[in-house]
Structure formats: C-alpha cells, structure tokens
Design a protein around this motif. Structure first.
Motif, PDB file in Angstrom:
ATOM      1  N   TRP A 207       0.869  -1.184   0.000  1.00 29.22           N
ATOM      2  CA  TRP A 207       0.000   0.000   0.000  1.00 29.22           C
ATOM      3  C   TRP A 207       0.901   1.228   0.000  1.00 29.22           C
ATOM      4  O   TRP A 207       1.935   1.242   0.687  1.00 29.22           O
ATOM      5  CB  TRP A 207      -0.884  -0.039   1.235  1.00 29.22           C
ATOM      6  CG  TRP A 207      -2.141   0.790   1.185  1.00 29.22           C
ATOM      7  CD1 TRP A 207      -2.979   0.965   0.125  1.00 29.22           C
ATOM      8  CD2 TRP A 207      -2.720   1.511   2.285  1.00 29.22           C
ATOM      9  NE1 TRP A 207      -4.050   1.757   0.483  1.00 29.22           N
ATOM     10  CE2 TRP A 207      -3.906   2.109   1.809  1.00 29.22           C
ATOM     11  CE3 TRP A 207      -2.341   1.713   3.615  1.00 29.22           C
ATOM     12  CZ2 TRP A 207      -4.735   2.892   2.609  1.00 29.22           C
ATOM     13  CZ3 TRP A 207      -3.150   2.486   4.417  1.00 29.22           C
ATOM     14  CH2 TRP A 207      -4.344   3.077   3.924  1.00 29.22           C
ATOM     15  N   LEU A 291      -4.175  -6.030   4.066  1.00 30.14           N
ATOM     16  CA  LEU A 291      -4.447  -5.404   2.778  1.00 30.14           C
ATOM     17  C   LEU A 291      -3.951  -6.313   1.650  1.00 30.14           C
ATOM     18  O   LEU A 291      -2.771  -6.674   1.611  1.00 30.14           O
ATOM     19  CB  LEU A 291      -3.755  -4.048   2.696  1.00 30.14           C
ATOM     20  CG  LEU A 291      -3.911  -3.123   3.919  1.00 30.14           C
ATOM     21  CD1 LEU A 291      -3.250  -1.780   3.649  1.00 30.14           C
ATOM     22  CD2 LEU A 291      -5.374  -2.939   4.283  1.00 30.14           C
ATOM     23  N   VAL A 325      -9.611   1.673   4.745  1.00 28.96           N
ATOM     24  CA  VAL A 325      -8.820   0.959   5.745  1.00 28.96           C
ATOM     25  C   VAL A 325      -9.169   1.446   7.150  1.00 28.96           C
ATOM     26  O   VAL A 325      -9.284   0.651   8.087  1.00 28.96           O
ATOM     27  CB  VAL A 325      -7.319   1.113   5.445  1.00 28.96           C
ATOM     28  CG1 VAL A 325      -6.480   0.410   6.515  1.00 28.96           C
ATOM     29  CG2 VAL A 325      -6.992   0.550   4.068  1.00 28.96           C
TER      30      VAL A 325
END
Length: 344
Positions: A207, A291, A325
């Motif tokens: 990310w 993630l 998130v």
C-alpha cells in the motif's frame, strides 16, 4: 493414498525441510508441532536457512537444526545429499514442496538405493500429496492435508486439525526479558502496529506509504501510538511515513523476530500488507486489518489466521483508500473511545 506405513512412535530419525520465506515458515509451525507429537522418541532435524534458525531453536521441536538447505553449487549440493543419506532418516517431511526439494527427493531416490519415506509433492514419494486442489488451499490447510496422507491426524498428535501454529513458544523460550517489553522501545500507553513492507520483488503488494502516513495520523488522533515495524528493505518507507506523521514510532530494522511477536501480543491491533510479520501478528492473537491486491495474491489462500482479521482487498492496492482501511480498523472495535472518533 500410499500403502507405506508411517513409522510413528517407532521412528528414530526424522527430517523436516522448510527453507523459507518468513510467512511460510511461521505458517508451518503447526505442522512442525504435529510432527514432533507424532514422533515423540525420534531425533528430529530441521533443514532450513539461516534467517529461521533462532525461531526454530526456540520452538523446542528439534534436536538439530541445519541451515544449508539452499546450497550454492554442485559440490555443496552433493555434500548435503550425502549427509542426508548417511543419516538414514526413517521419514522426511518436505514442508517446502518446491522444485528444489523435489530434486532432492529424486537424487535420494536413485536406483539401487533405499531412500527414506518421503512426505511431499514429489512424484513417486511414499506419501505423495498431489492434485489440483492442493494449489487452491490455504497454507495451513495444505500442511494438514499433506500430513494426513502421511498418516498423521488429531488422533496421532493430540491437537486440533489442521494443526494451527501459535507463537506462544517465544515467551516460554525467552521468559521476561526486558527487551521483549514495549517500554524497551520507549513505547508507553496503547499502540498499534503498522507493517508497510512486503517482498522486495513484489512492490505491488505494498500500500502506498503516503496512505499509511494518513492512516497513522488517524490512529494518533485516536490516542494510540502508531508503531512501524519492518526490515532494512523498508527503511525508506518508514522514513517517508514518519516525516509525514512525526507521532509515529519508527522501529523499522530495529526489532528481532522475537520482538515482533511480543510487540504484537500487546498491541491493540495491526495493519499491514500481505507479508510475514502480519502472519506473526495474527498468530500472536493480535487483531488486524490485512491489505490484499487480488491481482497479486488470493486472500483465501494467504490471509493471516489466528486472530480477528478483516481483509481489505482490491485488484490493486492503489484502489484502497485511507477511508476504506480506517473504517476496517474501527470495525475491529479495538480503539479506546472509538465512538468518539470521527467516522470519516
């Protein structure tokens, strides 16, 4: 199913092969524990690589640990194979199941030789684990299925099945060392782990650092210290995040594998990419948000297990926003006074 019989409690010498990587190694710890339970009288050797020697010793599962599992050159490979032959193992559990270890099996299975029983994916192994479903399994389930073919199960190991890893051996092995406390790193009060790294050759599994920085700001605003962990390869990422959010504690390249475990077991939660330390955190009973870029890896096969884990996924990680998130973090219910935290 193989017609060979697992030697079980009669085994005297057992070899386990697990070379890497970090996440794969810790996910195999449950299988290693099951092998130890199935062969209580055996001398068990682990063939691995140097980064995992310390973890392996701390488990207490092995009498011997060899770290030359990836020899360089033909001479070193021949020496390794010669040593394996001379040990006369009753059974070998190949938990790496790679092309390399399949070649080890083939070399040991030359005509006119009596190879040890072999559990793995190599064609012709006594306990061959094959089939297309193997590639669709989560690693923990795959290890369990492999061991079942070799004759292991809850009745032979006395535990749950498939065998789940856990990291509690770290505390048992290292005790109350001050270096295992958050205070050792000048961390006081509630904190959360941020794990922004991934394999160096898989940058698409990371990310963007600026989004981790924005997430760190929201965590800090909630009264929780964001704590970065990672390897030397994440040094630049750590600096980028800390420059954007100075309230972040930067422990990149400052923690041992043992310290990652003990920091995780006291953290409120963890947020990170599809990477080994996220598996370690989950197996330390730390809830978290993982993630996943589904173009890179499949959460059904690679999601962390062991604690409450929310998966945030998209075809690419660029498509995951900070808001996505942060909402997942709030869903964990781990932030003190979260009802007072802005929901944006």
């Amino acid at each position: 199913m193989s017609r060979s019989a697992n030697p079980g409690e009669k085994a005297r010498r057992v070899l386990v092969i697990k070379l890497s990587a970090l996440g794969d190694f810790v996910l195999a710890l449950g299988a290693m524990r099951a092998i130890r339970a199935a062969h209580p009288k055996a001398s068990i050797t682990l063939l691995t690589t140097p980064p995992y020697e310390g973890l392996a010793k701390a488990t207490g599962f092995f009498q011997k640990i060899e770290t030359d599992g990836r020899p360089e050159g033909l001479k070193a490979t021949r020496a390794l194979l010669k040593r394996i032959r001379e040990q006369k193992y009753d059974i070998v559990y190949d938990l790496q199941t790679s092309g390399r270890t399949a070649n080890y099996f083939k070399a040991l299975n030359m005509p006119m030789r009596k190879p040890p029983l072999w559990s793995g994916h190599a064609a012709g192994a006594a306990f061959e684990h094959k089939g297309p479903e193997r590639e669709r399994m989560h690693s923990i389930d795959r290890f369990g299925a492999q061991l079942e073919i070799a004759g292991l199960g809850p009745e032979t190991t006395g535990g749950q099945w498939p065998p789940m890893p856990d990291m509690s051996f770290v505390r048992r092995a290292l005790g109350d060392s001050p270096s295992l406390l958050p205070e050792y790193f000048s961390i006081y009060g509630p904190y959360a782990l941020i794990i922004p790294g991934a394999s160096s050759h898989r940058s698409a599994k990371r990310w963007p650092p600026e989004r981790y920085a924005a997430l760190a700001s929201r965590i800090a605003e909630a009264g929780v210290t964001p704590v970065l962990i990672g390897s030397k390869a994440e040094a630049e990422i750590g600096q980028t995040i800390c420059q954007a959010e100075p309230r972040t504690k930067n422990l990149v390249n400052r923690t041992s594998l043992f310290q990652i475990v003990t920091l995780a077991d006291q953290a409120l939660f963890a947020v990170g990419n599809d990477t080994g330390p996220m598996h370690m955190a989950a197996l330390s009973r730390c809830p978290g948000v993982a993630l996943f870029a589904t173009s890179e890896s499949d959460p059904s096969k690679a999601a962390p297990r062991g604690a409450q884990m929310i998966i945030c996924q998209a075809p690419t990680l660029d498509e995951l926003s900070v808001r996505d998130v942060w909402q997942a973090v709030q869903m964990l219910g781990a932030i003190p006074g979260r009802d007072k935290v802005a929901q944006t």
